[in-house]
Motif scaffolding. Structure first.
Motif, PDB file in Angstrom:
ATOM      1  N   UNK A   1      10.531 -40.227  52.865  1.00  0.00           N
ATOM      2  CA  UNK A   1      10.843 -39.731  54.210  1.00  0.00           C
ATOM      3  C   UNK A   1      11.210 -38.251  54.110  1.00  0.00           C
ATOM      4  N   UNK A   2      11.822 -37.729  55.125  1.00  0.00           N
ATOM      5  CA  UNK A   2      12.226 -36.320  55.110  1.00  0.00           C
ATOM      6  C   UNK A   2      13.574 -36.171  54.428  1.00  0.00           C
ATOM      7  N   UNK A   3      14.060 -34.931  54.382  1.00  0.00           N
ATOM      8  CA  UNK A   3      15.337 -34.654  53.728  1.00  0.00           C
ATOM      9  C   UNK A   3      16.478 -35.390  54.424  1.00  0.00           C
ATOM     10  N   UNK A   4      16.441 -35.419  55.741  1.00  0.00           N
ATOM     11  CA  UNK A   4      17.559 -36.002  56.495  1.00  0.00           C
ATOM     12  C   UNK A   4      17.380 -37.493  56.789  1.00  0.00           C
ATOM     13  N   UNK A   5      16.161 -37.987  56.732  1.00  0.00           N
ATOM     14  CA  UNK A   5      15.921 -39.394  57.057  1.00  0.00           C
ATOM     15  C   UNK A   5      16.186 -40.273  55.835  1.00  0.00           C
ATOM     16  N   UNK A   6      16.396 -41.550  56.107  1.00  0.00           N
ATOM     17  CA  UNK A   6      16.632 -42.504  55.024  1.00  0.00           C
ATOM     18  C   UNK A   6      15.325 -42.844  54.312  1.00  0.00           C
ATOM     19  N   UNK A   7      15.429 -42.973  52.995  1.00  0.00           N
ATOM     20  CA  UNK A   7      14.299 -43.417  52.180  1.00  0.00           C
ATOM     21  C   UNK A   7      14.482 -44.923  51.961  1.00  0.00           C
ATOM     22  N   UNK A   8      13.733 -45.707  52.698  1.00  0.00           N
ATOM     23  CA  UNK A   8      13.943 -47.147  52.688  1.00  0.00           C
ATOM     24  C   UNK A   8      13.372 -47.787  51.429  1.00  0.00           C
ATOM     25  N   UNK A   9      14.113 -48.765  50.937  1.00  0.00           N
ATOM     26  CA  UNK A   9      13.625 -49.554  49.808  1.00  0.00           C
ATOM     27  C   UNK A   9      12.546 -50.511  50.308  1.00  0.00           C
ATOM     28  N   UNK A  10      11.381 -50.435  49.705  1.00  0.00           N
ATOM     29  CA  UNK A  10      10.237 -51.242  50.140  1.00  0.00           C
ATOM     30  C   UNK A  10      10.118 -52.518  49.324  1.00  0.00           C
ATOM     31  N   UNK A  11      10.303 -52.413  48.008  1.00  0.00           N
ATOM     32  CA  UNK A  11      10.071 -53.567  47.148  1.00  0.00           C
ATOM     33  C   UNK A  11      10.859 -53.418  45.855  1.00  0.00           C
ATOM     34  N   UNK A  12      11.402 -54.530  45.356  1.00  0.00           N
ATOM     35  CA  UNK A  12      12.036 -54.587  44.037  1.00  0.00           C
ATOM     36  C   UNK A  12      11.242 -55.589  43.201  1.00  0.00           C
ATOM     37  N   UNK A  13      10.667 -55.095  42.130  1.00  0.00           N
ATOM     38  CA  UNK A  13       9.861 -55.934  41.230  1.00  0.00           C
ATOM     39  C   UNK A  13      10.651 -56.195  39.958  1.00  0.00           C
ATOM     40  N   UNK A  14      10.678 -57.428  39.469  1.00  0.00           N
ATOM     41  CA  UNK A  14      11.452 -57.713  38.252  1.00  0.00           C
ATOM     42  C   UNK A  14      10.761 -57.173  37.010  1.00  0.00           C
ATOM     43  N   UNK A  15      11.556 -56.831  36.009  1.00  0.00           N
ATOM     44  CA  UNK A  15      11.001 -56.467  34.700  1.00  0.00           C
ATOM     45  C   UNK A  15      10.736 -57.761  33.934  1.00  0.00           C
ATOM     46  N   UNK A  16       9.476 -58.180  33.935  1.00  0.00           N
ATOM     47  CA  UNK A  16       9.112 -59.475  33.350  1.00  0.00           C
ATOM     48  C   UNK A  16       8.974 -59.411  31.835  1.00  0.00           C
ATOM     49  N   UNK A  17       9.225 -58.244  31.236  1.00  0.00           N
ATOM     50  CA  UNK A  17       9.137 -58.166  29.770  1.00  0.00           C
ATOM     51  C   UNK A  17      10.340 -58.808  29.100  1.00  0.00           C
ATOM     52  N   UNK A  18      11.450 -58.939  29.839  1.00  0.00           N
ATOM     53  CA  UNK A  18      12.659 -59.493  29.243  1.00  0.00           C
ATOM     54  C   UNK A  18      13.456 -58.489  28.439  1.00  0.00           C
ATOM     55  N   UNK A  19      12.986 -57.235  28.388  1.00  0.00           N
ATOM     56  CA  UNK A  19      13.691 -56.216  27.597  1.00  0.00           C
ATOM     57  C   UNK A  19      14.703 -55.436  28.434  1.00  0.00           C
ATOM     58  N   UNK A  20      14.558 -55.484  29.760  1.00  0.00           N
ATOM     59  CA  UNK A  20      15.478 -54.731  30.610  1.00  0.00           C
ATOM     60  C   UNK A  20      15.211 -53.241  30.626  1.00  0.00           C
ATOM     61  N   UNK A  21      14.018 -52.824  30.165  1.00  0.00           N
ATOM     62  CA  UNK A  21      13.691 -51.396  30.137  1.00  0.00           C
ATOM     63  C   UNK A  21      12.251 -51.193  30.581  1.00  0.00           C
ATOM     64  N   UNK A  22      12.070 -50.808  31.842  1.00  0.00           N
ATOM     65  CA  UNK A  22      10.764 -50.374  32.320  1.00  0.00           C
ATOM     66  C   UNK A  22      10.654 -48.890  32.002  1.00  0.00           C
ATOM     67  N   UNK A  23      10.020 -48.570  30.875  1.00  0.00           N
ATOM     68  CA  UNK A  23      10.075 -47.215  30.326  1.00  0.00           C
ATOM     69  C   UNK A  23       9.152 -46.230  31.022  1.00  0.00           C
ATOM     70  N   UNK A  24       8.087 -46.711  31.641  1.00  0.00           N
ATOM     71  CA  UNK A  24       7.149 -45.802  32.294  1.00  0.00           C
ATOM     72  C   UNK A  24       6.407 -46.561  33.384  1.00  0.00           C
ATOM     73  N   UNK A  25       5.980 -45.838  34.406  1.00  0.00           N
ATOM     74  CA  UNK A  25       5.227 -46.458  35.502  1.00  0.00           C
ATOM     75  C   UNK A  25       4.388 -45.398  36.191  1.00  0.00           C
ATOM     76  N   UNK A  26       3.358 -45.867  36.881  1.00  0.00           N
ATOM     77  CA  UNK A  26       2.495 -44.958  37.634  1.00  0.00           C
ATOM     78  C   UNK A  26       1.743 -45.753  38.688  1.00  0.00           C
ATOM     79  N   UNK A  27       1.584 -45.132  39.868  1.00  0.00           N
ATOM     80  CA  UNK A  27       0.806 -45.747  40.936  1.00  0.00           C
ATOM     81  C   UNK A  27      -0.682 -45.627  40.628  1.00  0.00           C
ATOM     82  N   UNK A  28      -1.419 -46.687  40.972  1.00  0.00           N
ATOM     83  CA  UNK A  28      -2.867 -46.639  40.855  1.00  0.00           C
ATOM     84  C   UNK A  28      -3.479 -45.873  42.017  1.00  0.00           C
ATOM     85  N   UNK A  29      -4.813 -45.785  42.069  1.00  0.00           N
ATOM     86  CA  UNK A  29      -5.476 -45.090  43.184  1.00  0.00           C
ATOM     87  C   UNK A  29      -5.050 -45.671  44.529  1.00  0.00           C
TER      88      UNK A  29
END
Length: 522
Positions: free
Chosen positions: A467-495
């Protein structure tokens, strides 16, 4: 009637036609064969003189020993002794068989271990041979596009001048290069003003329904962990860098590994595509940067090994022209390279600081670089002058990840205390996300290519709507870390943010997206 020879009741009685005497058939047959005469009268006798006697079934009388209790006890004792002797013999045979089986199993186990060790040595030898073949190409000298000579997969031994302090003197970023960077900046800035959110971008409703689509084991099990990833959107191929010192090129639509890049001696901390996916740049904890070029057979071969840092290389980032890239290291310097020749045009250090760099990224327009330090600072560098033009304080712990928004004026940084958003127009922090407790660091942060979504990774993966500087940035989704390590070390959006690629501290690359739209599913 009793047999004339044994005195016992015969089982097969026969009678002599000459003497009329009764015999046991087997006994008289044997006597005739031996002597040829009657055992009683002494007259000559043959088997023709013997006539069988047909009788009913004979029940033998009890022997004398079985006629009394002491005799029966003696018989039982003899039978018991025979049984015990037989049982002892069987136990001896069983013991011997067990010893032979144990010895055979030990020999089999030893043989299996020897075979496993030989296979491991063979595989290591093959890997080293393959690496040597890649680093020592058939052609002794390869000419780079700008005319610089490349030999044996390493930068040609150019005469490097040293200053009085023993540091290498770099040629510097020339005026022609700066003009090229400025022209690129002007073109991209004009495009940004006309930029619109693509109609194919995944809507918020779709992102809210994202779930894990697939998990791909790309790296070794004995050294699990994916530390960096990048996506080349036109071909939808993904590059990952792992703790196992390898980088892997993965084709998402087919779900197949295209190439494994082996050559670094320590973990690969950063990986980026360049030159329309034909080149891959990797940085490693072994203090080197390697350039890998795509070959006709689809593999990527090491063409350059750059050794300009004296500490771990933590980040590499490619300029929008696809002609230059920057590496950042824990030695407190960042290097500006020509991608074609591998020449280090400038190596920049902040004389006032001794902290190393833990993350770095080019601004979308390419004239500034953002770099995070191990001392919780974020520094903004001007590429033209190589001057530190701004710095942001406020984080706790090393700055683990940094990402510029495509809109050109938002910067997101991640550290131990969470994610901070910075407004580059006013040089201030306007929002902070602290999704985890103080013991859980935020490992990664990334804007999507349109600048519409922001994702961060730690003990889970969280997606926010920009959103903008003054508007709220809403949480859209929380995905679990299914590796069981508790560390999602890197991520990237696809096309078009159609999926999210996530690397964790296990060996698997995970893809999250809308169920039923994964092209790689068979």
């Amino acid at each position: 009637m009793n047999c004339s020879i044994s005195g016992e009741v015969p089982e097969e009685p026969v009678v002599s036609t000459k003497s009329g005497l009764l015999f046991e058939k087997r006994l008289i047959e044997r006597h005739i064969s031996d002597y040829g005469k009657c055992p009683v009268t002494g007259e000559p006798l043959t088997m023709d003189d013997i006539v069988p006697v047909k009788t009913g079934k004979i029940v033998k009388p009890r022997p004398v020993q079985a006629a009394s209790i002491p005799g029966m006890l003696g018989m039982f004792q003899i039978e018991w002794d025979g049984l015990m002797l037989s049982n002892f013999a069987l136990e001896q045979q069983l013991h011997t068989a067990r010893q032979e089986l144990s010895h055979a199993l030990y020999q089999h186990d030893a043989a299996c271990r020897v075979i496993a060790r030989l296979k491991k040595e063979r595989d290591e030898a093959r890997t080293l041979l393959s690496q040597a073949e890649r680093e020592v190409p058939m052609a002794a000298i390869t000419i780079a596009p700008n005319g610089a000579a490349l030999s044996n997969g390493k930068r040609a031994a150019e005469e490097e001048l040293m200053d009085p302090s023993g540091k290498k003197i770099r040629p510097g970023i020339s005026g022609d290069v700066i003009k090229e960077l400025q022209d690129c900046n002007a073109a991209l800035s004009q495009q940004r003003k006309r930029r619109q959110i693509p109609a194919t971008l995944a809507p918020v409703d779709d992102v809210q329904r994202y779930t894990q689509l697939n998990s791909y084991p790309l790296h070794k099990t004995n050294k699990p962990g994916i530390l960096s990833l990048d996506i080349y959107y036109p071909k939808d191929i993904i590059a990952t860098g792992g703790v196992d010192s390898n980088a892997v090129i993965f084709d998402r639509p087919s779900g197949q590994i295209v190439s494994t890049l082996s050559g670094h001696s320590k973990r690969v901390t950063s990986v980026r595509f360049a030159a329309e996916g034909e080149l891959v740049v990797t940085g490693s904890a072994d203090k080197t940067v390697r350039l890998w070029q795509s070959s006709e057979n689809g593999n990527y071969d090491c063409r350059l090994t750059l050794k300009d840092h004296n500490a771990e290389v933590q980040a590499v980032t490619v300029h929008a022209t696809n002609k230059y890239f920057v590496s950042a290291s824990l030695d407190g310097t960042w290097c500006f390279y020509d991608l074609g020749s591998g020449s280090c045009l400038a190596q920049v250090a902040d004389a006032s600081e001794s902290e190393g760099y833990t993350s770095a990224a080019f601004h979308p327009d390419g004239l500034i670089i953002g770099a995070g330090t191990s001392g919780a600072q974020v520094k903004i560098w001007d590429v033209k002058s190589q001057a530190n033009v701004a710095r942001f304080d406020g984080h706790v712990g090393a700055v683990t990840s940094i990402s510029f928004s495509e809109n050109g004026y938002f910067l997101a940084t991640a550290a131990q205390d969470g994610v901070k958003l910075w407004d580059l127009r006013k040089l201030r922090n306007f929002r902070t996300f602290s999704p985890y407790d103080e013991d859980t660091a935020t490992q990664s942060v990334e804007f999507d290519h349109s600048g519409s979504y922001l994702a961060l990774g730690g003990s889970d993966i969280r997606v926010y709507q920009v959103a903008s500087v003054k508007s709220d940035w809403n949480s859209v989704k929380i995905l679990p870390d299914l590796s069981g390590t508790g560390k999602a070390t890197c991520l990237k959006f696809g096309p078009d943010a159609k999926y999210i690629a996530v690397g964790s501290m296990d060996r698997n690359l995970r893809l999250f997206g809308l169920p039923g739209e994964d092209q790689s599913e068979s």
